[in-house]
Design a protein around this motif. Structure first.
Motif, PDB file in Angstrom:
ATOM      1  N   ASP A 171       0.823  -1.211   0.000  1.00 43.92           N
ATOM      2  CA  ASP A 171       0.000   0.000   0.000  1.00 43.92           C
ATOM      3  C   ASP A 171       0.856   1.260   0.000  1.00 43.92           C
ATOM      4  O   ASP A 171       0.364   2.344  -0.331  1.00 43.92           O
ATOM      5  CB  ASP A 171      -0.936   0.008   1.210  1.00 43.92           C
ATOM      6  CG  ASP A 171      -0.195  -0.144   2.529  1.00 43.92           C
ATOM      7  OD1 ASP A 171       0.741  -0.969   2.594  1.00 43.92           O
ATOM      8  OD2 ASP A 171      -0.558   0.541   3.511  1.00 43.92           O
TER       9      ASP A 171
ATOM     10  N   PRO B 175     -11.636   3.285  -2.077  1.00 46.20           N
ATOM     11  CA  PRO B 175     -10.642   2.195  -2.102  1.00 46.20           C
ATOM     12  C   PRO B 175      -9.831   2.214  -3.393  1.00 46.20           C
ATOM     13  O   PRO B 175     -10.360   2.486  -4.479  1.00 46.20           O
ATOM     14  CB  PRO B 175     -11.502   0.931  -2.006  1.00 46.20           C
ATOM     15  CG  PRO B 175     -12.737   1.374  -1.285  1.00 46.20           C
ATOM     16  CD  PRO B 175     -12.999   2.767  -1.770  1.00 46.20           C
TER      17      PRO B 175
ATOM     18  N   THR C 250      -6.502   4.142   7.687  1.00 48.27           N
ATOM     19  CA  THR C 250      -7.601   3.216   7.413  1.00 48.27           C
ATOM     20  C   THR C 250      -7.165   2.119   6.459  1.00 48.27           C
ATOM     21  O   THR C 250      -6.477   2.385   5.467  1.00 48.27           O
ATOM     22  CB  THR C 250      -8.803   3.970   6.804  1.00 48.27           C
ATOM     23  OG1 THR C 250      -9.187   5.016   7.702  1.00 48.27           O
ATOM     24  CG2 THR C 250      -9.977   3.036   6.578  1.00 48.27           C
ATOM     25  N   GLY C 251      -7.578   0.883   6.767  1.00 56.78           N
ATOM     26  CA  GLY C 251      -7.270  -0.244   5.888  1.00 56.78           C
ATOM     27  C   GLY C 251      -7.877  -1.520   6.426  1.00 56.78           C
ATOM     28  O   GLY C 251      -8.801  -1.506   7.230  1.00 56.78           O
ATOM     29  N   ARG C 252      -7.324  -2.649   5.978  1.00 58.78           N
ATOM     30  CA  ARG C 252      -7.762  -3.967   6.464  1.00 58.78           C
ATOM     31  C   ARG C 252      -6.526  -4.819   6.753  1.00 58.78           C
ATOM     32  O   ARG C 252      -5.531  -4.725   6.029  1.00 58.78           O
ATOM     33  CB  ARG C 252      -8.620  -4.702   5.430  1.00 58.78           C
ATOM     34  CG  ARG C 252      -9.874  -3.992   4.961  1.00 58.78           C
ATOM     35  CD  ARG C 252     -10.648  -4.950   4.060  1.00 58.78           C
ATOM     36  NE  ARG C 252     -11.781  -4.340   3.399  1.00 58.78           N
ATOM     37  CZ  ARG C 252     -11.766  -3.909   2.133  1.00 58.78           C
ATOM     38  NH1 ARG C 252     -10.642  -4.020   1.422  1.00 58.78           N
ATOM     39  NH2 ARG C 252     -12.835  -3.385   1.590  1.00 58.78           N
TER      40      ARG C 252
ATOM     41  N   THR D 126      -6.133  -8.247  -0.002  1.00 61.56           N
ATOM     42  CA  THR D 126      -6.124  -7.979   1.438  1.00 61.56           C
ATOM     43  C   THR D 126      -7.254  -8.788   2.061  1.00 61.56           C
ATOM     44  O   THR D 126      -8.040  -9.427   1.369  1.00 61.56           O
ATOM     45  CB  THR D 126      -6.359  -6.485   1.747  1.00 61.56           C
ATOM     46  OG1 THR D 126      -7.715  -6.140   1.392  1.00 61.56           O
ATOM     47  CG2 THR D 126      -5.389  -5.597   1.001  1.00 61.56           C
TER      48      THR D 126
ATOM     49  N   GLN E 179     -15.220  -4.791   6.575  1.00 62.96           N
ATOM     50  CA  GLN E 179     -15.279  -3.336   6.735  1.00 62.96           C
ATOM     51  C   GLN E 179     -13.886  -2.765   7.030  1.00 62.96           C
ATOM     52  O   GLN E 179     -13.193  -3.248   7.921  1.00 62.96           O
ATOM     53  CB  GLN E 179     -16.225  -2.986   7.883  1.00 62.96           C
ATOM     54  CG  GLN E 179     -16.495  -1.504   8.064  1.00 62.96           C
ATOM     55  CD  GLN E 179     -17.271  -0.910   6.899  1.00 62.96           C
ATOM     56  OE1 GLN E 179     -18.035  -1.603   6.243  1.00 62.96           O
ATOM     57  NE2 GLN E 179     -17.048   0.366   6.627  1.00 62.96           N
ATOM     58  N   PRO E 180     -13.458  -1.750   6.280  1.00 64.93           N
ATOM     59  CA  PRO E 180     -12.168  -1.102   6.598  1.00 64.93           C
ATOM     60  C   PRO E 180     -12.196  -0.527   8.010  1.00 64.93           C
ATOM     61  O   PRO E 180     -13.251  -0.148   8.539  1.00 64.93           O
ATOM     62  CB  PRO E 180     -12.052   0.000   5.543  1.00 64.93           C
ATOM     63  CG  PRO E 180     -12.916  -0.469   4.411  1.00 64.93           C
ATOM     64  CD  PRO E 180     -14.056  -1.199   5.057  1.00 64.93           C
ATOM     65  N   THR E 181     -11.023  -0.436   8.617  1.00 58.58           N
ATOM     66  CA  THR E 181     -10.940   0.016   9.993  1.00 58.58           C
ATOM     67  C   THR E 181      -9.633   0.747  10.216  1.00 58.58           C
ATOM     68  O   THR E 181      -8.922   1.073   9.258  1.00 58.58           O
ATOM     69  CB  THR E 181     -11.076  -1.194  10.945  1.00 58.58           C
ATOM     70  OG1 THR E 181     -11.215  -0.728  12.287  1.00 58.58           O
ATOM     71  CG2 THR E 181      -9.881  -2.124  10.835  1.00 58.58           C
ATOM     72  N   THR E 182      -9.306   1.037  11.473  1.00 64.71           N
ATOM     73  CA  THR E 182      -8.055   1.712  11.812  1.00 64.71           C
ATOM     74  C   THR E 182      -7.229   0.812  12.732  1.00 64.71           C
ATOM     75  O   THR E 182      -7.729  -0.158  13.315  1.00 64.71           O
ATOM     76  CB  THR E 182      -8.322   3.038  12.540  1.00 64.71           C
ATOM     77  OG1 THR E 182      -8.938   2.744  13.814  1.00 64.71           O
ATOM     78  CG2 THR E 182      -9.242   3.940  11.711  1.00 64.71           C
TER      79      THR E 182
ATOM     80  N   ASN F  86      -4.975   6.345   3.708  1.00 60.38           N
ATOM     81  CA  ASN F  86      -5.948   5.360   3.231  1.00 60.38           C
ATOM     82  C   ASN F  86      -5.198   4.191   2.587  1.00 60.38           C
ATOM     83  O   ASN F  86      -4.510   4.362   1.588  1.00 60.38           O
ATOM     84  CB  ASN F  86      -6.909   5.985   2.224  1.00 60.38           C
ATOM     85  CG  ASN F  86      -7.914   4.983   1.686  1.00 60.38           C
ATOM     86  OD1 ASN F  86      -8.123   3.918   2.274  1.00 60.38           O
ATOM     87  ND2 ASN F  86      -8.549   5.313   0.570  1.00 60.38           N
TER      88      ASN F  86
ATOM     89  N   THR G 134      -6.969   1.225   1.975  1.00 61.01           N
ATOM     90  CA  THR G 134      -8.059   0.320   1.637  1.00 61.01           C
ATOM     91  C   THR G 134      -8.043   0.015   0.143  1.00 61.01           C
ATOM     92  O   THR G 134      -7.974   0.929  -0.681  1.00 61.01           O
ATOM     93  CB  THR G 134      -9.412   0.933   2.022  1.00 61.01           C
ATOM     94  OG1 THR G 134      -9.374   1.355   3.393  1.00 61.01           O
ATOM     95  CG2 THR G 134     -10.539  -0.072   1.822  1.00 61.01           C
TER      96      THR G 134
END
Length: 470
Positions: free
Chosen positions: A290, A300, A366-368, A395, A399-402, A443, A445
Motif C-alpha cells: 500500500d 478504495p 484506514t485499511g484492512r 487484502t 469493513q475497513p478500519t483503523t 488510506n 483500503t
C-alpha cells in the motif's frame, strides 16, 4: 503432397495427451511448388497454442523409408512439422501424473504440425524417402538437463509401427532404451520461493508443501542482488518464481544505510529476477505494498489507480512494481497491513493486554488486516488457475478500519477491556521519535473486485484475527 491438400484452414485438434495438439497448416501451391507459414506466432497463439518462445530450429534429414527415431522426452517444448516427405509419428506421455504412458499416433506431411509439450516422448518413422523433419525448441541442449527415454518396442505403449521395427534403420541407443516400467517420469517444472524464512515465505511453505519440484531459498542460499544470479540456476527448468523477499523496515529505509539496502533488495534484486523471468519464460510473482500510494484517495484503491509513493520504502516498492510489469508473465500482488508468523502488530497488542498495559494507537490510518496465509492461498490460486497476468489487490475483506480499532478488537478477543486502548493521531504518535519516520498512507483500503472475478475471496479480517489469536 497432393494438390487436394492445398488451401486447408488453420485449425487445432486436441489429442488424448494433455497439451499435445495437432495443427492443420494452410499450404498454398501451384505449378512452381508450395508455400506455408510453418509457425506463425500471432495466429497460432490466438487459437490457444502456447506462446512457447522458441530459441532453436532443428532439421533431421532422412534418406530412406523406414528410418525410425525416438522415443525421447526432453525438458522443453517442441513445435514439430515436416518440410518434405511424410512420417508416422508416435508420442508417449512420460510426465509424472495420471496420463503417464498415454500414446497418440498420427501421420504428418507438410500440411500438419504438432505441438509437443515438455516431457512428452517424441518419435517418428519416415514413410517417404528424402523426408525432412523439422522442430522448433524453446531451450538449448544442456548436459545437465533431465531427459527420459522409452524403448520403441515397448509392449505397454504397443505402438503399431507401419513398418516392423526389425525391418528399419534404428540407432543402437534407441534399441536399448528402457521399457515403460523402467522409465523415470519427468517431473513438473520447478517453483522457486525466495525469502523462505520470512512471514510470507513460511506461509507459502505451509500452502505449497515440500514436493521435489518446489524450492525454498533464503538470502544465504541465493543472493538476489548478485550480478551472477543469471547463472546460479538452470533457469529453463523453472516455471514460476514467487519473490517473497523484500526490505520492509519502512522507517530505517529513511536512513542512508537503510535507503541503500532498500533499493538493493526491492529494486536491484527485482530487476535481476525480472530479466531472468523474461529470458526464460518464467512466471514472476511479486508482492507489492500500500506504500506505493500517497493514501489521499477518498475511495478504495483499484489496480489502475496512479501510484504516488511518499517515502523511500514506497518508492522502492513502486520501482519494483514497474519493473515486474514489463515481464510477459507476471502477477503483482498488492497488499497491506500484513500479519503472519513473526514480528507484527497483533502479537505485541495481545502481550500488552495480558501485561496490563494501556497503549495509545494510531486512529487516522484506514485499511484492512491481511494474513500471510491468505496471501499464500491467493498466489497459489492465481498461478494454478492461470488467471490473466497483471496486478491484483489482495487484502482481508470486511469493513475497513483503523489500527486503533484493531487494537481494541485484539483486547476484546483476548478477554480484556477494549476501553484501555486510547486513540492518537499519526503526527502525535511519532512526535517524540528518536529517528527518522517514514510517511504513512492515510488510506490503505483496496478494492478487491478484480481478485474476486478470478474466483478467489479472502475471509473477513475480523474472522481471521480471531482465528490467529486462538
Amino acid at each position: 503432397m497432393s494438390v487436394t491438400e492445398y488451401g486447408k484452414a488453420l485449425q487445432v485438434t486436441e489429442t488424448p495427451i494433455p497439451g499435445l495438439v495437432v495443427v492443420d497448416l494452410p499450404v498454398h501451391g501451384d505449378a512452381r511448388g508450395w508455400f506455408k507459414e510453418n509457425w506463425q506466432r500471432e495466429k497460432m497463439t490466438a487459437l490457444g497454442l502456447p506462446d512457447f518462445g522458441p530459441v532453436q530450429n532443428n532439421i533431421s534429414f532422412n534418406d530412406a523409408v523406414g528410418t525410425t527415431r525416438g522415443i525421447h522426452a526432453e525438458p522443453w517444448d517442441k513445435w514439430v512439422s515436416v518440410a518434405t516427405g511424410r512420417i508416422f509419428g508416435a508420442w508417449v506421455d512420460l510426465r509424472e501424473g495420471p496420463t503417464f504412458g498415454a500414446v497418440y499416433t498420427t501421420e504428418l506431411d507438410p500440411s500438419k504440425g504438432i505441438f509437443v509439450p515438455r516431457g512428452v516422448g517424441n518419435s517418428y518413422q519416415t514413410l517417404e524417402p528424402d523426408t525432412a523433419y523439422t522442430y522448433l525448441v524453446n531451450d538449448h541442449w544442456s548436459p545437465i538437463a533431465t531427459y527420459s527415454f522409452l524403448n520403441l518396442a515397448d509392449e505397454a505403449a504397443a505402438i503399431d509401427w507401419p513398418i516392423p521395427l526389425d525391418q528399419v534403420q534404428i540407432s543402437e541407443k534407441d534399441k536399448n532404451h528402457p521399457r515403460l516400467a523402467g522409465v523415470t517420469p519427468i517431473g513438473p517444472k520447478r517453483i522457486l520461493i525466495t525469502g523462505a524464512n520470512g512471514q510470507l515465505g513460511r506461509s507459502l511453505r505451509a500452502e505449497l508443501g515440500d514436493a521435489p519440484h518446489i524450492e525454498y531459498a533464503t538470502r544465504e542460499d541465493l543472493d538476489l542482488t548478485s550480478p551472477d544470479l543469471e547463472t546460479a540456476r538452470r533457469w529453463r527448468d523453472y516455471d514460476t518464481i514467487i519473490n517473497a523477499a523484500a526490505y520492509t523496515a519502512v522507517d530505517t529505509a529513511e536512513t542512508p544505510t537503510g535507503r541503500r539496502d532498500a533499493w538493493a533488495a526491492n529494486v536491484t534484486a527485482v530487476t535481476h529476477l525480472a530479466r531472468i523471468a523474461t529470458d526464460n519464460g518464467i512466471t514472476l510473482v511479486h508482492v507489492s505494498s500500500d506504500y506505493v500510494y500517497d493514501g489521499t484517495s477518498q475511495t478504495p484503491y483499484t489496480e489502475t489507480d496512479p501510484i504516488a509513493p511518499l517515502g523511500v520504502y514506497g518508492q522502492t516498492k513502486a520501482a519494483g512494481d514497474q519493473i515486474v510489469a514489463t515481464v510477459p508473465r507476471h502477477y503483482i500482488i498488492r497488499t497491506s497491513w500484513v500479519i503472519g508468523d513473526g514480528h507484527n502488530f497483533v502479537r505485541p497488542m495481545a502481550s500488552l493486554a495480558e501485561r496490563g498495559i494501556d497503549p495509545t494507537v494510531v486512529a487516522d490510518q484506514t485499511g484492512r488486516l491481511t494474513f500471510t496465509t491468505d496471501i499464500a492461498a491467493g498466489i497459489r490460486h492465481l498461478v494454478d488457475t492461470g488467471a490473466p497476468h497483471g496486478t491484483y489487490n489482495l487484502t482481508g475483506s470486511g469493513q475497513p478500519t483503523t489500527w486503533y480499532h484493531i487494537a481494541r478488537t485484539v483486547y476484546d478477543i483476548t478477554g480484556h477491556d477494549p476501553q484501555r486502548v486510547r486513540p492518537v493521531s499519526t503526527t502525535d504518535y511519532f512526535a517524540n521519535a528518536s529517528g527518522p519516520v517514514a510517511p504513512r498512507p492515510t488510506n490503505s483500503t483496496f478494492d478487491l473486485t478484480k481478485l474476486h472475478t478470478t474466483g478467489f475471496t479472502t475471509p473477513d479480517w475480523r474472522e481471521s484475527l480471531a482465528l490467529y489469536l486462538s
